[in-house]
Design a protein around this motif. Structure first.
Motif, PDB file in Angstrom:
ATOM      1  N   GLY A 183       0.761  -1.239   0.000  1.00 52.57           N
ATOM      2  CA  GLY A 183       0.000   0.000   0.000  1.00 52.57           C
ATOM      3  C   GLY A 183       0.790   1.286   0.000  1.00 52.57           C
ATOM      4  N   ARG A 184       2.122   1.240   0.192  1.00 58.25           N
ATOM      5  CA  ARG A 184       2.889   2.481   0.219  1.00 58.25           C
ATOM      6  C   ARG A 184       3.253   2.892  -1.210  1.00 58.25           C
ATOM      7  NH1 ARG A 184       2.572   5.426   4.573  1.00 58.25           N
ATOM      8  NH2 ARG A 184       3.014   3.544   5.804  1.00 58.25           N
ATOM      9  N   ILE A 185       3.051   4.168  -1.531  1.00 59.69           N
ATOM     10  CA  ILE A 185       3.490   4.709  -2.813  1.00 59.69           C
ATOM     11  C   ILE A 185       4.322   5.968  -2.558  1.00 59.69           C
ATOM     12  CG2 ILE A 185       1.648   3.741  -4.232  1.00 59.69           C
ATOM     13  CD1 ILE A 185       0.208   6.444  -4.075  1.00 59.69           C
ATOM     14  N   ALA A 186       5.270   6.224  -3.464  1.00 58.05           N
ATOM     15  CA  ALA A 186       6.119   7.410  -3.330  1.00 58.05           C
ATOM     16  C   ALA A 186       6.775   7.694  -4.667  1.00 58.05           C
ATOM     17  CB  ALA A 186       7.188   7.197  -2.261  1.00 58.05           C
ATOM     18  N   PHE A 187       6.892   8.973  -4.993  1.00 56.88           N
ATOM     19  CA  PHE A 187       7.668   9.358  -6.160  1.00 56.88           C
ATOM     20  C   PHE A 187       9.125   9.465  -5.768  1.00 56.88           C
ATOM     21  CE2 PHE A 187       3.556  10.550  -7.867  1.00 56.88           C
ATOM     22  CZ  PHE A 187       3.688  10.172  -9.199  1.00 56.88           C
ATOM     23  N   GLY A 188       9.992   8.855  -6.584  1.00 63.66           N
ATOM     24  CA  GLY A 188      11.414   8.864  -6.302  1.00 63.66           C
ATOM     25  C   GLY A 188      12.097  10.099  -6.838  1.00 63.66           C
ATOM     26  N   PRO A 189      13.398  10.218  -6.584  1.00 63.51           N
ATOM     27  CA  PRO A 189      14.181  11.331  -7.123  1.00 63.51           C
ATOM     28  C   PRO A 189      14.150  11.384  -8.648  1.00 63.51           C
ATOM     29  CG  PRO A 189      15.402  10.169  -5.419  1.00 63.51           C
ATOM     30  CD  PRO A 189      14.205   9.339  -5.731  1.00 63.51           C
ATOM     31  N   ASP A 190      13.872  10.248  -9.295  1.00 61.13           N
ATOM     32  CA  ASP A 190      13.783  10.165 -10.757  1.00 61.13           C
ATOM     33  C   ASP A 190      12.407  10.535 -11.287  1.00 61.13           C
ATOM     34  OD1 ASP A 190      12.386   7.995  -9.779  1.00 61.13           O
ATOM     35  OD2 ASP A 190      13.545   6.475 -10.857  1.00 61.13           O
ATOM     36  N   LYS A 191      11.507  10.949 -10.384  1.00 58.55           N
ATOM     37  CA  LYS A 191      10.123  11.321 -10.724  1.00 58.55           C
ATOM     38  C   LYS A 191       9.297  10.145 -11.227  1.00 58.55           C
ATOM     39  CE  LYS A 191      10.989  16.223 -11.538  1.00 58.55           C
ATOM     40  NZ  LYS A 191      10.770  17.390 -12.433  1.00 58.55           N
ATOM     41  N   MET A 192       9.754   8.942 -10.945  1.00 59.64           N
ATOM     42  CA  MET A 192       8.966   7.748 -11.215  1.00 59.64           C
ATOM     43  C   MET A 192       8.194   7.358  -9.952  1.00 59.64           C
ATOM     44  SD  MET A 192       9.483   6.971 -14.421  1.00 59.64           S
ATOM     45  CE  MET A 192       9.694   8.699 -14.827  1.00 59.64           C
ATOM     46  N   LEU A 193       7.080   6.651 -10.124  1.00 57.82           N
ATOM     47  CA  LEU A 193       6.216   6.253  -9.018  1.00 57.82           C
ATOM     48  C   LEU A 193       6.576   4.832  -8.571  1.00 57.82           C
ATOM     49  CD1 LEU A 193       3.762   6.871  -7.187  1.00 57.82           C
ATOM     50  CD2 LEU A 193       2.316   5.876  -8.982  1.00 57.82           C
ATOM     51  N   LEU A 247       8.809   2.943   2.116  1.00 62.96           N
ATOM     52  CA  LEU A 247       9.723   3.292   1.029  1.00 62.96           C
ATOM     53  C   LEU A 247      10.343   4.654   1.335  1.00 62.96           C
ATOM     54  CD1 LEU A 247       7.408   2.480  -2.039  1.00 62.96           C
ATOM     55  CD2 LEU A 247       9.325   1.074  -1.249  1.00 62.96           C
ATOM     56  N   ALA A 248      11.650   4.765   1.187  1.00 60.40           N
ATOM     57  CA  ALA A 248      12.314   6.059   1.408  1.00 60.40           C
ATOM     58  C   ALA A 248      13.673   6.054   0.718  1.00 60.40           C
ATOM     59  CB  ALA A 248      12.485   6.344   2.906  1.00 60.40           C
ATOM     60  N   TRP A 249      14.126   7.251   0.331  1.00 55.83           N
ATOM     61  CA  TRP A 249      15.428   7.427  -0.306  1.00 55.83           C
ATOM     62  C   TRP A 249      16.345   8.217   0.618  1.00 55.83           C
ATOM     63  CZ3 TRP A 249      10.872   7.152  -2.750  1.00 55.83           C
ATOM     64  CH2 TRP A 249      10.777   6.331  -3.881  1.00 55.83           C
ATOM     65  N   ASP A 250      17.625   7.891   0.587  1.00 56.81           N
ATOM     66  CA  ASP A 250      18.583   8.662   1.375  1.00 56.81           C
ATOM     67  C   ASP A 250      19.056   9.871   0.580  1.00 56.81           C
ATOM     68  OD1 ASP A 250      20.485   7.763  -0.452  1.00 56.81           O
ATOM     69  OD2 ASP A 250      21.616   6.576   0.989  1.00 56.81           O
ATOM     70  N   SER A 251      20.036  10.602   1.115  1.00 59.79           N
ATOM     71  CA  SER A 251      20.497  11.833   0.490  1.00 59.79           C
ATOM     72  C   SER A 251      21.252  11.593  -0.812  1.00 59.79           C
ATOM     73  CB  SER A 251      21.396  12.612   1.462  1.00 59.79           C
ATOM     74  OG  SER A 251      22.495  11.805   1.863  1.00 59.79           O
ATOM     75  N   LEU A 255      17.387   3.767  -2.556  1.00 61.56           N
ATOM     76  CA  LEU A 255      16.074   3.364  -2.063  1.00 61.56           C
ATOM     77  C   LEU A 255      16.195   2.315  -0.959  1.00 61.56           C
ATOM     78  CD1 LEU A 255      12.952   3.267  -2.245  1.00 61.56           C
ATOM     79  CD2 LEU A 255      13.225   1.618  -4.126  1.00 61.56           C
ATOM     80  N   PHE A 256      15.394   2.503   0.103  1.00 60.30           N
ATOM     81  CA  PHE A 256      15.265   1.544   1.201  1.00 60.30           C
ATOM     82  C   PHE A 256      13.792   1.167   1.352  1.00 60.30           C
ATOM     83  CE2 PHE A 256      19.100   3.899   1.815  1.00 60.30           C
ATOM     84  CZ  PHE A 256      20.017   2.989   2.318  1.00 60.30           C
ATOM     85  N   ALA A 270      17.987  -2.527   1.653  1.00 62.43           N
ATOM     86  CA  ALA A 270      18.477  -1.615   0.628  1.00 62.43           C
ATOM     87  C   ALA A 270      18.093  -2.228  -0.714  1.00 62.43           C
ATOM     88  CB  ALA A 270      19.990  -1.442   0.738  1.00 62.43           C
ATOM     89  N   VAL A 271      17.364  -1.473  -1.515  1.00 57.58           N
ATOM     90  CA  VAL A 271      16.740  -2.057  -2.704  1.00 57.58           C
ATOM     91  C   VAL A 271      17.625  -1.861  -3.933  1.00 57.58           C
ATOM     92  CG1 VAL A 271      14.715  -2.048  -4.195  1.00 57.58           C
ATOM     93  CG2 VAL A 271      14.458  -1.664  -1.729  1.00 57.58           C
ATOM     94  N   LYS A 272      17.918  -2.977  -4.581  1.00 54.17           N
ATOM     95  CA  LYS A 272      18.689  -2.978  -5.820  1.00 54.17           C
ATOM     96  C   LYS A 272      17.806  -3.517  -6.938  1.00 54.17           C
ATOM     97  CE  LYS A 272      22.996  -4.704  -7.852  1.00 54.17           C
ATOM     98  NZ  LYS A 272      24.196  -5.552  -7.639  1.00 54.17           N
ATOM     99  N   PRO A 273      17.697  -2.802  -8.059  1.00 54.52           N
ATOM    100  CA  PRO A 273      16.782  -3.246  -9.119  1.00 54.52           C
ATOM    101  C   PRO A 273      17.093  -4.656  -9.600  1.00 54.52           C
ATOM    102  CG  PRO A 273      18.265  -1.491  -9.890  1.00 54.52           C
ATOM    103  CD  PRO A 273      18.400  -1.564  -8.412  1.00 54.52           C
ATOM    104  N   GLY A 274      16.022  -5.452  -9.698  1.00 52.35           N
ATOM    105  CA  GLY A 274      16.134  -6.813 -10.197  1.00 52.35           C
ATOM    106  C   GLY A 274      16.480  -7.847  -9.160  1.00 52.35           C
ATOM    107  N   ASP A 275      16.778  -7.428  -7.927  1.00 55.15           N
ATOM    108  CA  ASP A 275      17.194  -8.397  -6.914  1.00 55.15           C
ATOM    109  C   ASP A 275      16.005  -9.143  -6.313  1.00 55.15           C
ATOM    110  OD1 ASP A 275      19.831  -7.856  -7.318  1.00 55.15           O
ATOM    111  OD2 ASP A 275      20.268  -7.311  -5.242  1.00 55.15           O
ATOM    112  N   ASN A 276      16.334 -10.330  -5.797  1.00 53.77           N
ATOM    113  CA  ASN A 276      15.368 -11.227  -5.150  1.00 53.77           C
ATOM    114  C   ASN A 276      15.591 -11.145  -3.642  1.00 53.77           C
ATOM    115  OD1 ASN A 276      13.834 -13.372  -4.184  1.00 53.77           O
ATOM    116  ND2 ASN A 276      14.633 -14.869  -5.647  1.00 53.77           N
ATOM    117  N   TYR A 277      14.544 -10.766  -2.890  1.00 53.75           N
ATOM    118  CA  TYR A 277      14.674 -10.566  -1.440  1.00 53.75           C
ATOM    119  C   TYR A 277      14.227 -11.778  -0.629  1.00 53.75           C
ATOM    120  CZ  TYR A 277      16.509  -6.070  -2.395  1.00 53.75           C
ATOM    121  OH  TYR A 277      17.356  -5.078  -2.837  1.00 53.75           O
TER     122      TYR A 277
END
Length: 387
Positions: A183-193, A247-251, A255-256, A270-277
């Motif tokens: 349920g959490r949504i947030a726009f990132g520094p890249d302006k993607m949702l 969801l949150a981004w550091d300075s 992405l975390f 710490a979220v890395k694109p494509g990774d399996n958690y």
């Protein structure tokens, strides 16, 4: 306006949790218990960038004031440019504007199509990255058939209760259940949702990259798979999650994400694109190199994490069942010291924490969500000063 409807594998009969699978509080549904260990650990990295400043191992939290009281099942929180706050009510399906100075509450409107039940309802909120010009508010909610994301025009000049335009569904087909709706949504520094989803009680969805359940999704503001996603043509950004509500981004724009464990470990990743958690094969840290390990983990009695925010070099994480605010100091994408707990039991269940600028945070309680302690009273928004 272009819209995209993405179909997913929906959890059949996911209105009830199977035996042994927990609610968003961890433990077994109905008995309020969870299994030991109730300890907290952080993982340090053997190598770090020397140039990156590390926050102190210990921090502080001061409750500056209570901003507003009398809220019902508050879930999403979106600070407006003028400093006021938009707050969603999960069970009432309404959005309320809170004057951050006086605490005065004004109902903006009710979101049509929301079907509240269990952990589902009107959840995350986010402002468009172009809010100054388009005045669009995004919301993640549970409908009669799925979880979906809509956007609505917010017209402040209209009468209270009538300030929301008709919802434009930009993304649908996320599995719904009585539990684990994300349920959490947030726009990132890249302006993607970005959207955190749950596996709706169907564990198999988390490892299925064709399913939208148990994932972090990355979308354009129009609801299309974002350019540069790790799986071509797919909205999936990472997978193997159980129930992501933070969801949150550091300075440095990293992405975390926080997610609920079942009976043993809650996680901050710490979220890395494509990774399996790892879920459901791994809960907490694993020796299997196929899975990305969390940077910190907690016994489910101590956390049951929902919202997170970044401030003063640390991730701040709100705990529901744990009834405390956790500080996780960072160096790069690792914890630089053990997590530290604040406000333990003082305000009951804690749902959402959001950046209020500088060393300030907004924090909402969640004592009216059906699992709270009535002695803690109704729900409120607090302003915190942290270090």
């Amino acid at each position: 306006m272009q819209r995209r409807a993405v179909t997913a594998v929906l959890a059949a009969g996911a209105l009830l949790l199977t035996a042994g699978c927990s609610s968003d509080d961890g433990g077994n549904p109905g008995d309020g218990t969870s299994s030991p260990p109730s300890r907290t650990t952080a993982q340090a990295s053997p190598t770090q960038q020397a140039a990156e400043e590390t926050p102190p191992a210990k921090g502080t939290v001061k409750v500056v004031r209570t901003v507003a009281t009398g809220l019902n099942t508050p879930w999403g929180l979106a600070p407006l440019p003028d400093g006021d706050l938009l707050v969603s009510s999960r069970d009432e399906a309404t959005i309320t504007r809170v004057d951050a100075e006086t605490g005065r509450k004004t109902e903006v409107g009710e979101v049509p199509g929301v079907s509240p039940a269990g952990e589902g309802g009107l959840m995350g909120l986010a402002l468009s990255p172009d809010y100054a010009s388009d005045h669009m508010v995004y919301a993640y909610f549970t409908s009669a058939s799925d979880n979906r994301i809509v956007r609505m025009l917010y017209e402040e000049q209209k009468p209270p209760g009538e300030q929301l335009g008709a919802p434009d569904t930009i993304f649908k087909g996320i599995p719904k259940g009585f539990v684990h709706n994300g349920g959490r949504i947030a726009f990132g520094p890249d302006k993607m949702l970005y959207a955190g989803t749950g596996e709706s009680g169907d564990r198999g969805l988390s490892q299925d990259k064709k399913s939208l359940g148990g994932k972090i999704l990355r979308l354009t503001p129009e609801g299309e798979p974002a350019p540069g996603n790790p799986f071509p043509g797919s909205p999936v950004y990472s997978y193997g999650h159980r129930n992501v509500q933070g969801l949150a981004w550091d300075s440095r724009q990293r992405l975390f994400a926080a997610e609920f464990g079942q009976d043993t470990w809650d996680e901050l990743n710490a979220v890395k694109p494509g990774d399996n958690y790892g879920w459901p094969e791994a809960e907490g840290r694993s020796d299997d190199p196929a899975y990305h390990n969390p940077i910190a983990q907690w016994g489910t009695d101590d956390a049951s994490p929902s919202g997170i925010a970044f401030a003063e070099g640390s991730i701040w994480m709100a705990g529901l069942k744990g009834q405390r605010l956790w500080r996780i100091p960072l160096k790069g994408t690792e914890a630089s010291a053990d997590p530290q707990a604040f406000l333990e039991g003082d305000y009951g269940r804690l749902r959402t924490v959001a950046d209020a600028g500088g060393n300030k945070l907004w924090l909402t309680t969640s004592n009216t969500d059906g699992r709270g302690d009535a002695r803690k009273g109704d729900d409120r928004i607090l302003e915190l000063e942290v270090s």
